[in-house]
Design a protein around this motif. Structure first.
Motif, mmCIF file in Angstrom:
data_model
loop_
_atom_site.group_PDB
_atom_site.id
_atom_site.type_symbol
_atom_site.label_atom_id
_atom_site.label_comp_id
_atom_site.label_asym_id
_atom_site.label_seq_id
_atom_site.Cartn_x
_atom_site.Cartn_y
_atom_site.Cartn_z
ATOM 1 N N PHE A 39 49.553 -18.241 -60.220
ATOM 2 C CA PHE A 39 48.553 -17.459 -59.505
ATOM 3 C C PHE A 39 48.644 -17.626 -57.994
ATOM 4 O O PHE A 39 48.988 -18.689 -57.496
ATOM 5 N N TYR A 40 48.300 -16.546 -57.307
ATOM 6 C CA TYR A 40 48.004 -16.626 -55.885
ATOM 7 C C TYR A 40 46.534 -17.001 -55.798
ATOM 8 O O TYR A 40 45.718 -16.537 -56.590
ATOM 9 N N TYR A 63 31.618 -22.122 -50.679
ATOM 10 C CA TYR A 63 32.972 -21.664 -50.934
ATOM 11 C C TYR A 63 33.108 -21.021 -52.308
ATOM 12 O O TYR A 63 32.342 -21.300 -53.228
ATOM 13 N N PHE A 64 34.107 -20.185 -52.411
ATOM 14 C CA PHE A 64 34.538 -19.655 -53.700
ATOM 15 C C PHE A 64 36.022 -19.387 -53.596
ATOM 16 O O PHE A 64 36.580 -19.276 -52.509
ATOM 17 N N GLY A 65 36.653 -19.313 -54.734
ATOM 18 C CA GLY A 65 38.075 -19.011 -54.770
ATOM 19 C C GLY A 65 38.315 -17.666 -55.422
ATOM 20 O O GLY A 65 37.535 -17.218 -56.266
ATOM 21 N N PHE A 66 39.363 -17.039 -55.003
ATOM 22 C CA PHE A 66 39.791 -15.779 -55.585
ATOM 23 C C PHE A 66 41.211 -15.998 -56.068
ATOM 24 O O PHE A 66 42.065 -16.434 -55.299
ATOM 25 N N ILE A 75 42.565 -10.980 -62.389
ATOM 26 C CA ILE A 75 41.736 -11.458 -61.290
ATOM 27 C C ILE A 75 40.697 -12.423 -61.848
ATOM 28 O O ILE A 75 40.083 -12.157 -62.876
ATOM 29 N N MET A 76 40.492 -13.538 -61.148
ATOM 30 C CA MET A 76 39.463 -14.507 -61.504
ATOM 31 C C MET A 76 38.782 -14.988 -60.240
ATOM 32 O O MET A 76 39.400 -15.020 -59.173
ATOM 33 N N GLN A 156 33.653 -7.817 -62.993
ATOM 34 C CA GLN A 156 33.977 -8.143 -64.386
ATOM 35 C C GLN A 156 34.831 -9.405 -64.511
ATOM 36 O O GLN A 156 35.062 -9.887 -65.619
ATOM 37 N N ALA A 157 35.292 -9.945 -63.397
ATOM 38 C CA ALA A 157 36.155 -11.132 -63.426
ATOM 39 C C ALA A 157 35.399 -12.344 -63.946
ATOM 40 O O ALA A 157 34.195 -12.491 -63.721
#
Length: 169
Positions: A39-40, A63-66, A75-76, A156-157
């Motif tokens: 993953f990126y 913070y959050f990660g994508f 996508i998560m 929807q992720a």
């Protein structure tokens, strides 16, 4: 004087107000796929105001990660172990936060400007090997895709707990 675009989420702790300002966005980390992780990932910090009990406000930064698969199809959202944007929120508040992220990533000028700055930074990165070149080109392509993600895909992720060991806040 400019009118700012702001988003507000009502939580049990007060109103979270997010402004479309470049100084409210921090890119903590960008990772490209490895043999162990396909993953990126980008970890973002967002500064916002918390208007608690409609009496006082404080600045907050969480913070959050994508995360996006190397084929750009999956996508998560990632919830860091500490200082998470999703922390102490019930399911309704978490869904509202996902909607905020969806709109913020796809519609705000500040985020687009931060992404463009990160692309330019990657283009100026010193590379020495073929692998370095591939990594930089992959990160640039990932960054170019971020603002193009559809809001409904983010809404929807899934939200995954924890982050790679490299992310220590």
């Amino acid at each position: 004087m400019n009118t700012l675009d702001a988003k507000v989420i009502e939580t049990r702790y007060g109103l979270e107000m997010y402004s479309d300002l470049i100084e409210n966005i921090e890119v903590k980390e960008i990772l490209s796929p490895t043999t162990d992780n396909r993953f990126y990932e980008i970890i973002l910090g967002i500064k916002y105001f918390l208007l608690a009990e409609k009496k006082y406000y404080t600045n907050q930064k969480h913070y959050f990660g994508f995360r996006m698969s190397d084929d750009y199809n999956l996508i998560m959202l990632i919830e860091p172990e500490t200082e998470s944007l999703f922390a102490v929120k019930n399911e309704i508040e978490r869904q509202a936060t996902k909607e905020l992220i969806a709109n913020w990533l796809t519609k705000t000028e500040a985020f687009k400007q931060v992404v463009n700055e990160m692309i330019e930074k990657q283009k100026g990165r010193e590379v020495q090997t073929e692998q370095d070149i591939e990594e930089v080109l992959g990160i640039i392509k990932f960054l170019e895709k971020l603002p193009l993600v559809k809001p409904e895909d983010i809404e929807q992720a899934s939200i995954e707990k924890g982050i790679n060991a490299e992310f220590i806040f």
